[in-house]
Design an enzyme around this catalytic site. Structure first.
Site, PDB file in Angstrom:
ATOM      1  N   ASN A   8       0.770  -0.889   0.095  1.00  0.00           N
ATOM      2  CA  ASN A   8       0.003   0.202   0.270  1.00  0.00           C
ATOM      3  C   ASN A   8       0.944   1.433  -0.128  1.00  0.00           C
ATOM      4  O   ASN A   8       1.981   1.728   1.078  1.00  0.00           O
ATOM      5  CB  ASN A   8      -0.823  -0.156   1.124  1.00  0.00           C
ATOM      6  CG  ASN A   8      -1.797   1.278   1.597  1.00  0.00           C
ATOM      7  OD1 ASN A   8      -1.650   1.812   0.132  1.00  0.00           O
ATOM      8  ND2 ASN A   8      -2.546   0.819   2.210  1.00  0.00           N
ATOM      9  N   ARG A  67      -2.945  -1.934  -3.694  1.00  0.00           N
ATOM     10  CA  ARG A  67      -3.691  -1.361  -3.469  1.00  0.00           C
ATOM     11  C   ARG A  67      -3.647  -0.160  -4.254  1.00  0.00           C
ATOM     12  O   ARG A  67      -2.693   0.818  -4.439  1.00  0.00           O
ATOM     13  CB  ARG A  67      -3.742  -0.659  -1.955  1.00  0.00           C
ATOM     14  CG  ARG A  67      -5.714   0.262  -1.866  1.00  0.00           C
ATOM     15  CD  ARG A  67      -4.928   1.114  -0.673  1.00  0.00           C
ATOM     16  NE  ARG A  67      -6.320   1.430  -0.256  1.00  0.00           N
ATOM     17  CZ  ARG A  67      -6.284   3.027   0.135  1.00  0.00           C
ATOM     18  NH1 ARG A  67      -4.947   3.371   1.185  1.00  0.00           N
ATOM     19  NH2 ARG A  67      -7.284   3.030   0.296  1.00  0.00           N
ATOM     20  N   HIS A 156     -12.555   2.631  -0.368  1.00  0.00           N
ATOM     21  CA  HIS A 156     -13.100   1.500   0.794  1.00  0.00           C
ATOM     22  C   HIS A 156     -13.823   0.528   0.692  1.00  0.00           C
ATOM     23  O   HIS A 156     -14.216  -0.717   1.549  1.00  0.00           O
ATOM     24  CB  HIS A 156     -13.508   1.932   1.781  1.00  0.00           C
ATOM     25  CG  HIS A 156     -13.666   3.384   2.719  1.00  0.00           C
ATOM     26  ND1 HIS A 156     -13.460   3.583   3.747  1.00  0.00           N
ATOM     27  CD2 HIS A 156     -11.896   3.085   3.542  1.00  0.00           C
ATOM     28  CE1 HIS A 156     -13.078   4.360   4.758  1.00  0.00           C
ATOM     29  NE2 HIS A 156     -11.580   4.058   4.331  1.00  0.00           N
ATOM     30  N   ARG A 217     -12.418  14.980   8.079  1.00  0.00           N
ATOM     31  CA  ARG A 217     -13.458  15.103   6.801  1.00  0.00           C
ATOM     32  C   ARG A 217     -14.674  15.555   7.104  1.00  0.00           C
ATOM     33  O   ARG A 217     -15.087  15.342   8.156  1.00  0.00           O
ATOM     34  CB  ARG A 217     -13.478  14.702   5.532  1.00  0.00           C
ATOM     35  CG  ARG A 217     -11.856  13.902   4.600  1.00  0.00           C
ATOM     36  CD  ARG A 217     -12.066  13.061   3.487  1.00  0.00           C
ATOM     37  NE  ARG A 217     -10.431  12.463   3.480  1.00  0.00           N
ATOM     38  CZ  ARG A 217     -11.028  10.875   3.435  1.00  0.00           C
ATOM     39  NH1 ARG A 217     -11.841  10.494   3.112  1.00  0.00           N
ATOM     40  NH2 ARG A 217      -9.329  10.100   3.317  1.00  0.00           N
ATOM     41  N   ASP A 258      -8.375  12.333  16.972  1.00  0.00           N
ATOM     42  CA  ASP A 258      -8.029  10.670  16.803  1.00  0.00           C
ATOM     43  C   ASP A 258      -9.489  10.626  17.699  1.00  0.00           C
ATOM     44  O   ASP A 258      -9.790  11.501  18.725  1.00  0.00           O
ATOM     45  CB  ASP A 258      -7.072  10.812  18.209  1.00  0.00           C
ATOM     46  CG  ASP A 258      -7.049   8.847  17.727  1.00  0.00           C
ATOM     47  OD1 ASP A 258      -8.029   8.262  18.647  1.00  0.00           O
ATOM     48  OD2 ASP A 258      -6.045   8.477  17.146  1.00  0.00           O
ATOM     49  N   GLU A 309     -14.438  -1.003  14.925  1.00  0.00           N
ATOM     50  CA  GLU A 309     -13.985  -1.944  16.133  1.00  0.00           C
ATOM     51  C   GLU A 309     -13.563  -2.046  17.240  1.00  0.00           C
ATOM     52  O   GLU A 309     -13.923  -2.441  17.992  1.00  0.00           O
ATOM     53  CB  GLU A 309     -12.583  -2.806  15.118  1.00  0.00           C
ATOM     54  CG  GLU A 309     -13.042  -3.167  13.823  1.00  0.00           C
ATOM     55  CD  GLU A 309     -11.286  -3.215  13.093  1.00  0.00           C
ATOM     56  OE1 GLU A 309     -10.892  -3.855  13.988  1.00  0.00           O
ATOM     57  OE2 GLU A 309     -11.944  -2.996  12.155  1.00  0.00           O
ATOM     58  N   GLU A 360      -7.825  -5.859   4.721  1.00  0.00           N
ATOM     59  CA  GLU A 360      -7.498  -5.183   3.539  1.00  0.00           C
ATOM     60  C   GLU A 360      -6.629  -5.754   2.511  1.00  0.00           C
ATOM     61  O   GLU A 360      -6.761  -5.878   1.375  1.00  0.00           O
ATOM     62  CB  GLU A 360      -7.461  -3.631   3.641  1.00  0.00           C
ATOM     63  CG  GLU A 360      -8.445  -3.045   4.011  1.00  0.00           C
ATOM     64  CD  GLU A 360      -8.415  -1.499   3.908  1.00  0.00           C
ATOM     65  OE1 GLU A 360      -8.540  -0.938   4.760  1.00  0.00           O
ATOM     66  OE2 GLU A 360      -8.903  -0.574   2.818  1.00  0.00           O
TER      67      GLU A 360
HETATM   68  P1  ADP Z   1      -6.982   3.968   8.437  1.00  0.00           P
HETATM   69  O1  ADP Z   1      -8.456   5.241   8.374  1.00  0.00           O
HETATM   70  O2  ADP Z   1      -6.782   4.985   9.058  1.00  0.00           O
HETATM   71  O3  ADP Z   1      -7.059   3.131   8.097  1.00  0.00           O
HETATM   72  P2  ADP Z   1      -8.087   3.023  11.253  1.00  0.00           P
HETATM   73  O4  ADP Z   1      -8.675   1.955  10.344  1.00  0.00           O
HETATM   74  O5  ADP Z   1      -7.104   2.361  11.903  1.00  0.00           O
HETATM   75  O6  ADP Z   1      -7.697   4.686  10.213  1.00  0.00           O
HETATM   76  O7  ADP Z   1      -8.870   3.520  12.257  1.00  0.00           O
HETATM   77  C1  ADP Z   1      -8.112   5.303  12.828  1.00  0.00           C
HETATM   78  C2  ADP Z   1      -8.899   5.297  14.178  1.00  0.00           C
HETATM   79  O8  ADP Z   1      -9.338   4.847  14.779  1.00  0.00           O
HETATM   80  C3  ADP Z   1      -7.859   6.717  15.054  1.00  0.00           C
HETATM   81  O9  ADP Z   1      -8.281   7.791  13.940  1.00  0.00           O
HETATM   82  C4  ADP Z   1      -8.881   6.466  16.257  1.00  0.00           C
HETATM   83  O10 ADP Z   1     -10.079   7.491  16.359  1.00  0.00           O
HETATM   84  C5  ADP Z   1      -9.840   5.460  16.623  1.00  0.00           C
HETATM   85  N1  ADP Z   1      -9.777   4.303  17.111  1.00  0.00           N
HETATM   86  C6  ADP Z   1      -8.661   2.932  17.679  1.00  0.00           C
HETATM   87  N2  ADP Z   1      -8.818   2.405  18.249  1.00  0.00           N
HETATM   88  C7  ADP Z   1      -9.881   3.118  19.353  1.00  0.00           C
HETATM   89  C8  ADP Z   1     -10.532   2.995  20.033  1.00  0.00           C
HETATM   90  N3  ADP Z   1      -9.920   2.538  21.410  1.00  0.00           N
HETATM   91  N4  ADP Z   1     -11.943   3.606  20.707  1.00  0.00           N
HETATM   92  C9  ADP Z   1     -12.027   4.564  19.909  1.00  0.00           C
HETATM   93  N5  ADP Z   1     -11.308   4.625  18.648  1.00  0.00           N
HETATM   94  C10 ADP Z   1     -10.506   4.251  18.192  1.00  0.00           C
END
Ligand code: ADP
Length: 374
Positions: A8, A67, A156, A217, A258, A309, A360
């Site tokens: 990727n 990807r 996605h 976004r 985040d 998740e 993915e």
């Molecule tokens: P990407 O789109 O970059 O692949 P991910 O699927 O890894 O992103 O998701 C990243 C986001 O998941 C982070 O910005 C964070 O906000 C959120 N995240 C990760 N762990 C937790 C958690 N335990 N609780 C809430 N949000 C979480």
């Protein structure tokens, strides 16, 4: 062993996984950042792989999966990379200027590093090529739309497709009999309505900006806001791009991008963060209702990716107010963190609410094998 390398490659980063497709075991994985020369990054990656585990020294992938973000209307499935395919991906860069050039640089570096194995491009847009014209057509002048390739493409797709298959497996049902809404909630976020294994509607549009509220976004808004800002505040196209793609969503609403930080701040009583969470969940519920209507029934709502998740709070904010649609949440199952695919809806609920970790890279490797073995 049947080692497949999944790459990727972004404009300044390179994420990789080496997967043995006999066992689907991940042999090595890594992320290289601040990449300026993809060829150098590839050499670094090979060093990392060899250094990580002696048994991988000298190992060579039997194929490489890439990807690629934008496949336009040209690609509705994973495709073996040829010179012509490279040209097409290059031409699609105008639709995805932030992504396709980095993807392409990665493919070129990989071909230089592994000239004798097949390379396969797997497109984020491909899964949504099943959308009907009524879903993908924007109601603007058709001549303008056609001249500039303006339509919904959706993104996605690799994740939505993987999660849909896993949902069928988890429920012990045939994918062809299921109506599913997948909520991919990561930094980027999108919803997808899947009927009989086919994407029939998705929230991202011509670009990944449309739809749900994301880390930075905006998702949906009145497009007239853009004209308004350019008239009253002299915003240029680049400034609008920055505002909507980088300075909006959770970060625009709270200063934090985040979800963990936003949730903590809300719990600590910050009203901006509480409102941001309400907007975030409200938008998702809006799409769940719309997709339920379009699907004409519903077997499962599935949460995936970082937020989906891991955030029991977000899942509860989405599902609890939707009891009238037959959606329920078992609080103790929802509170369990970690683990693999799991059901979080109440006993005997009409619609299953699930958490299914996305993968993915594995989906790219599987699609690659499907193409090569077809
Ligand atoms: P990407 O789109 O970059 O692949 P991910 O699927 O890894 O992103 O998701 C990243 C986001 O998941 C982070 O910005 C964070 O906000 C959120 N995240 C990760 N762990 C937790 C958690 N335990 N609780 C809430 N949000 C979480």
């Amino acid at each position: 062993m049947k080692p497949i390398l999944v790459v990727n490659s972004g404009s300044s980063s390179l994420k990789y996984q080496l997967i043995d497709m006999v066992t689907e075991e991940v042999l090595a994985h890594g992320l290289l950042e601040r990449v300026s020369d993809h060829g150098v990054a590839f050499a670094q990656m090979l060093k990392e792989i060899a250094a990580g585990e002696p048994r991988l020294e000298g190992i060579s992938p039997v194929a490489v999966g890439h990807r690629v973000v934008h496949g336009g209307t040209a690609f509705s499935q994973a495709t073996v990379v040829t010179d012509q395919v490279l040209t097409q991906i290059h031409e699609l860069a105008s639709l995805a200027p932030l992504h396709n050039p980095g993807n392409l640089a990665g493919i070129e570096a990989a071909i230089a590093a592994f000239p004798d194995v097949p390379h396969v491009a797997v497109f984020d847009t491909a899964f949504h090529q099943s959308l009907a014209p009524a879903s993908y057509t924007y109601a603007i002048d058709t001549a303008v739309a056609s001249k500039h390739h303006i339509r919904r493409y959706g993104f996605h797709g690799t994740s939505h497709s993987y999660v849909a298959s896993r949902t069928a497996e988890f429920l012990g049902r045939d994918l062809a009999d299921l109506k599913i809404i997948v909520l991919h909630l990561g930094n980027g976020a999108s919803a997808c309505a899947i009927d009989c294994g086919r994407s029939i509607e998705t929230s991202m549009g011509m670009t990944p900006l449309e739809g749900l509220v994301m880390g930075s976004r905006s998702g949906d808004l009145d497009p007239a806001i853009l004209m308004y800002l350019s008239r009253v505040a002299d915003y240029t196209p680049d400034q609008l791009d920055l505002l909507l793609n980088r300075e909006s969503g959770l970060v625009g609403l709270t200063g934090l991008n985040d979800m963990r930080d936003v949730s903590l701040a809300a719990t600590a009583g910050d009203p901006r963060s509480t409102l941001a969470l309400e907007i975030y969940a409200h938008r998702i519920r809006h799409y769940v209702g719309a997709y339920f209507a379009l699907l004409g029934g519903l077997d499962a709502v599935v949460f995936t990716a970082g937020v989906g998740e891991n955030s029991a709070d977000v899942r509860a904010r989405v599902i609890v107010p939707l009891a009238h649609l037959g959606l329920t949440l078992d609080e103790s199952r929802n509170a369990v963190s970690g683990g693999g695919a799991r059901k979080i809806s109440g006993e005997g609920a009409a619609v299953s609410v699930l958490v299914i970790p996305t993968n993915e890279e594995l989906e790219i490797a599987r699609q690659l094998l499907d193409v090569l073995e077809a």
